[in-house]
Design an enzyme around this catalytic site. Structure first.
Site, PDB file in Angstrom:
ATOM      1  N   HIS A  70     -10.682  -5.123   9.850  1.00 51.08           N
ATOM      2  CA  HIS A  70     -11.306  -4.891   8.552  1.00 51.08           C
ATOM      3  C   HIS A  70     -12.558  -4.045   8.682  1.00 51.08           C
ATOM      4  O   HIS A  70     -13.335  -3.954   7.745  1.00 51.08           O
ATOM      5  CB  HIS A  70     -11.716  -6.220   7.909  1.00 51.08           C
ATOM      6  CG  HIS A  70     -10.582  -7.130   7.587  1.00 51.08           C
ATOM      7  ND1 HIS A  70      -9.915  -7.838   8.540  1.00 51.08           N
ATOM      8  CD2 HIS A  70      -9.998  -7.441   6.410  1.00 51.08           C
ATOM      9  CE1 HIS A  70      -8.971  -8.559   7.972  1.00 51.08           C
ATOM     10  NE2 HIS A  70      -8.992  -8.341   6.689  1.00 51.08           N
TER      11      HIS A  70
ATOM     12  N   GLU B 239       0.839  -1.195   0.000  1.00 47.93           N
ATOM     13  CA  GLU B 239       0.000   0.000   0.000  1.00 47.93           C
ATOM     14  C   GLU B 239       0.872   1.242   0.000  1.00 47.93           C
ATOM     15  O   GLU B 239       0.623   2.195  -0.737  1.00 47.93           O
ATOM     16  CB  GLU B 239      -0.919   0.021   1.230  1.00 47.93           C
ATOM     17  CG  GLU B 239      -2.160  -0.842   1.112  1.00 47.93           C
ATOM     18  CD  GLU B 239      -1.837  -2.315   1.213  1.00 47.93           C
ATOM     19  OE1 GLU B 239      -0.722  -2.645   1.644  1.00 47.93           O
ATOM     20  OE2 GLU B 239      -2.698  -3.125   0.859  1.00 47.93           O
TER      21      GLU B 239
END
Lengths: 378, 490
Positions: free
Chosen positions: A169, A100
């Site tokens: 998440h 990322e």
């Protein structure tokens, strides 16, 4: 307005005629003006709204490209970028290694040099590994370079709770990104919102954080032909009044707008007319619309899935207290997720999030001085 | 028999594997060698090749243990298409056909052996000796006197500017400064090898590169004084220069973030097919950041034309190299990413120029990233907030400062060519000094950036909340003018 009733009706009904009857009845009961349907109403899922928006913007401007994990060959982790690799080729749809920090930094660098990246995060939880690039490299650069380097980048991906994916998440990042000057933060609700706001975000010269919701991807909404036009955009920074009312204002964003609308229907049965505001934009926050609504209803309930401290509701409360204090008839209620990392077990997860509509209804009634217990029954 | 079955399985594995030379699917793919094959394996002893040619299908030439069989020359033996009537039944071992997707060129071994932590030595490229004389056997790069003198003048001006700005900070004229003492050659000579179209993403010690591009002393002074003429509109600390017209991206404080930015910019350049590359400077400490790994890996995967120039100066504030990484230098790290690299004596301006020029043309023509490790020494303190005597010995410092000055070394070469002399040197030093002091005085006397610059450029167009805030401030100032600083225009 008719769309909200239509959505509620579509959710539960099997027979078309009974659905139509109930719709007509509910519209008459709530005193809304009866409008006939526009006959060309199109059904659009959120996923298709995003896909079509990306497709059109990439066709219109060759500088736009998509980058992220699994966006190409896999057609997108949630199939949002389906078909784009086949249509535009690997130069415009880039599958990346698992980094990322790497691909966000790369996207920011490409934006410095004049391209318009759309960076997809598998979820914004993973964007934390790249948050230095989002804040220090993207958000602050136009300012710190004295206006020399603009960063026309869009960061998009699912945000907030899904179903049974636990704490790493499920975090909602609206408040964190919403506090950062230099960023624009958008959280759409319906297909129309997703389509219009993504197009606006891609065209915007500033860095935009586009917070989607995984559970909404499959949801279908009716949209007008205007929405399907390739030049359709929505203004960033304007909230939408999904349902007008006069007794209490309920603000929400993303998935919670649906719940707020259901809550408004419940409240209508008790004679409370709730005005539901779909924020659409977290930064800039449409304080004008919120305050105008509070000045009309005198009561406010804010709804969000994220954590309570320093949340979006906290900012809205402060803003309303600062600007519309004299108009408030009751303390502002914030409905938020529980102040815990999201648990996994289904029963616990349900308790950690605003419970369907009951919490919203209870808060609204409290604001209207109805006798209700303060906290949820265990 | 089991061996034959295994051989058959290996055969089909081979057909599917990427080791198989032809991508096109031939009908009969029996691996037979024809004696008329050209010598495709000149590196192997001829006896082996003869053995190879004479053998019908046999995975292992006799006399070679299967443990050390190299799979890399199997494809050479499969170029014919004659059918083999019968498979031999000895010497076949299917374990040599390594077709895991993760690795391309390797072989199986049955020796339990670990890869050493010590890498192959990377030689350090240098063409001038410490005395500024060409080293025996060195091929000096083509450098006209005009270019060489321009490089030298830049280095001197840079040294003088660094010295005076450092002193200015000590006197409280501005809050912060970083000098690049000891690294002038590394920075200026590398910048000289680039074109003005190459985009530079620097760390913070590369003001020499910006100076080379044409950023003049007055512009440097304005930035450090954060006045109204500063291109950054007074929003950055000193030494955080940036200039769009000079293709030098504004310095960003977090370490190593500029590496991934550079890869992104290189990607844009590649898509636009420009005759330019992205160049990023960073120090030895930055190689520990996650961004270094991500950027290097990404650049290699994307085949982006970017130069990674690492100023390995031995220190990251107080952290010496031994605490920073355990590899032997930085150039050796690129191999792990599938990237080319070179290690250069950073105090040899000619070598730096030559290496960067060559790397640049490779990067653009072959569309690949290159890592250039420039070995040097940080004579300066890390910054004006640092006192390096606290963590390193005075002897080490004075050795490098006095005996290994890169500017002096280059000057010796210039003098050896008859292009420079002492008198010119003295003149240049005093001329630079005068110019810099004049620039500083001018910058100091200018007004600070106006109040409106506080609120602009947060977004492309100023949002309403900031317009409101600005009007509140102006009202407050109007009510209490005596409380408002006099050198900040409204």
């Amino acid at each position: 307005m008719w769309a909200t009733s239509a959505r509620r009706a579509i959710a539960g009904q099997s027979s078309v005629t009974s659905w139509l009857t109930q719709l007509r009845n509910s519209m008459i009961k709530s005193g809304e003006k009866v409008r006939s349907f526009s006959s060309g109403s199109n059904q659009l899922t959120v996923r298709d709204a995003l896909n079509s928006a990306l497709d059109e913007e990439m066709s219109a401007d060759s500088r736009v490209f998509v980058i992220g994990e699994e966006v190409g060959e896999y057609q997108g982790a949630y199939k949002v970028t389906k078909g784009l690799l086949q249509k535009f080729g690997p130069d415009r749809v880039l599958d990346t290694p698992i980094t990322e920090a790497g691909f966000t930094g790369l996207g920011v660098g490409a934006a410095f040099y004049g391209l318009k990246p759309v960076v997809e995060f598998m979820t914004f939880n993973f964007a934390m590994q790249a948050i230095d690039h989002i804040i220090n490299s993207a958000a602050k650069t136009y300012y710190m370079s004295g206006g020399q380097i603009s960063v026309p980048i869009v960061f998009r991906g699912p945000n907030g709770a899904a179903a049974g994916v636990a704490a790493q998440h499920s975090q909602c990042f609206a408040a964190w990104y919403g506090s950062c000057p230099g960023l624009k933060v958008i959280s759409p609700y319906s297909s129309e919102d997703y389509r219009g706001l993504l197009k606006a975000a891609i065209r915007d010269p500033d860095p935009v954080v586009f917070l989607e919701n995984e559970l909404m991807y499959g949801e279908t909404f009716p949209v007008s032909d205007e929405v399907l036009d390739s030049n359709f955009t929505l203004p960033i920074g304007k909230a939408k009044i999904e349902r007008e009312g006069k007794d209490v204002t309920i603000t929400a964003f993303s998935k919670m707008v649906g719940y707020a609308l259901k809550a408004a229907d419940e409240l209508a049965k008790d004679g409370i007319s709730a005005e539901v505001i779909n924020l659409r934009s977290i930064r800039p926050l449409d304080r004008a619309t919120i305050n105008a609504s509070v000045r009309k209803t005198y009561r406010l309930v804010t709804v969000e899935e994220g954590w309570p401290q320093h949340g979006v509701g906290a900012e809205i409360s402060a803003s309303v207290v600062e600007e519309s204090f004299e108009y408030l008839d009751a303390p502002i209620d914030r409905i938020t997720g529980a102040d815990v990392p999201m648990p996994y077990a289904a029963n616990l997860e349900r308790l950690a999030l605003p419970q369907q509509v009951e919490d919203i209804v209870r808060a609204a009634k409290r604001a209207c001085y109805r006798q209700v217990p303060q906290s949820a029954a265990a | 028999m089991a061996l034959i079955r295994r051989a058959g399985r290996s055969l089909s594995m081979l057909k599917r594997s990427s080791l198989f030379h032809g991508k096109q699917k031939k009908q009969r793919q029996q691996p037979i060698v024809s004696p008329s094959l050209p010598n495709l394996t000149p590196h192997l002893p001829s006896s082996l090749i003869r053995l190879q040619i004479n053998t019908t299908y046999s995975a292992i030439p006799r006399g070679i243990s299967s443990c050390s069989f190299r799979s890399s020359y199997i494809p050479n033996r499969l170029l014919t298409s004659e059918a083999q009537p019968k498979l031999p039944d000895e010497g076949i071992d299917d374990t040599q056909f390594l077709d895991f997707p993760g690795v391309k060129n390797t072989a199986f071994t049955c020796d339990l052996k670990f890869v050493s932590e010590k890498s192959e030595e990377v030689p350090c490229y240098r063409v001038l000796s410490e005395l500024g004389e060409p080293v025996d056997g060195a091929k000096l790069p083509q450098m006209a006197d005009a270019l060489a003198l321009r490089i030298y003048e830049n280095m001197i001006t840079l040294q003088v500017m660094d010295y005076l700005f450092y002193e200015a900070q000590r006197q409280g004229r501005f809050s912060f400064y970083m000098t690049c003492s000891g690294e002038e050659a590394a920075i200026v000579a590398s910048a000289a090898a680039l074109s003005n179209e190459d985009v530079i993403f620097a760390q913070y010690r590369e003001q020499g590169a910006l100076m080379w591009r044409g950023f003049d002393l007055q512009e440097f002074a304005h930035q450090c004084y954060s006045n109204s003429a500063d291109y950054g509109k007074g929003r950055q600390m000193p030494i955080h220069y940036g200039s769009k017209k000079h293709n030098f991206v504004t310095i960003s404080s977090p370490i190593a973030t500029q590496l991934s930015h550079a890869v992104g910019a290189a990607y844009s350049l590649k898509m636009d097919r420009k005759d330019a590359c992205a160049v990023t400077y960073f120090g030895d400490g930055a190689t520990s950041e996650g961004d270094f790994h991500a950027a290097m890996n990404f650049a290699a995967v994307m085949e982006a034309p970017v130069l990674f120039i690492c100023r390995n100066n031995g220190w990251a504030i107080s952290t010496p190299i031994t605490d920073q990484y355990r590899s032997d230098g930085v150039a050796t790290k690129s191999r792990a990413y599938g990237m080319r690299s070179i290690c250069v004596d950073g105090n040899d301006a000619l070598a730096v120029y030559s290496a960067v020029k060559s790397a640049r043309s490779m990067a653009i023509s072959e569309s690949r990233p290159i890592l250039i490790e420039v070995l040097t020494y940080r004579v300066s303190h890390h910054s004006t907030s640092d006192d390096s005597t606290k963590y390193r010995s005075g002897e080490e410092l004075s050795h490098w400062k006095v005996m290994r000055d890169p500017v002096v070394r280059f000057r010796r070469w210039l003098e050896g060519n008859g292009w420079w002399n002492r008198q010119k040197d003295t003149e240049l030093q005093s001329h630079s000094r005068k110019k810099i002091i004049a620039a500083m005085m001018n910058a100091e006397s200018m007004k600070k950036p106006p109040l409106s610059d506080l609120f602009t450029d947060v977004y492309d167009s100023i949002p309403t909340n900031l317009k409101e805030q600005e009007s509140y401030v102006r009202e407050a100032v109007a009510k209490n003018p005596n409380l408002y600083p006099s050198d900040v225009p409204l």
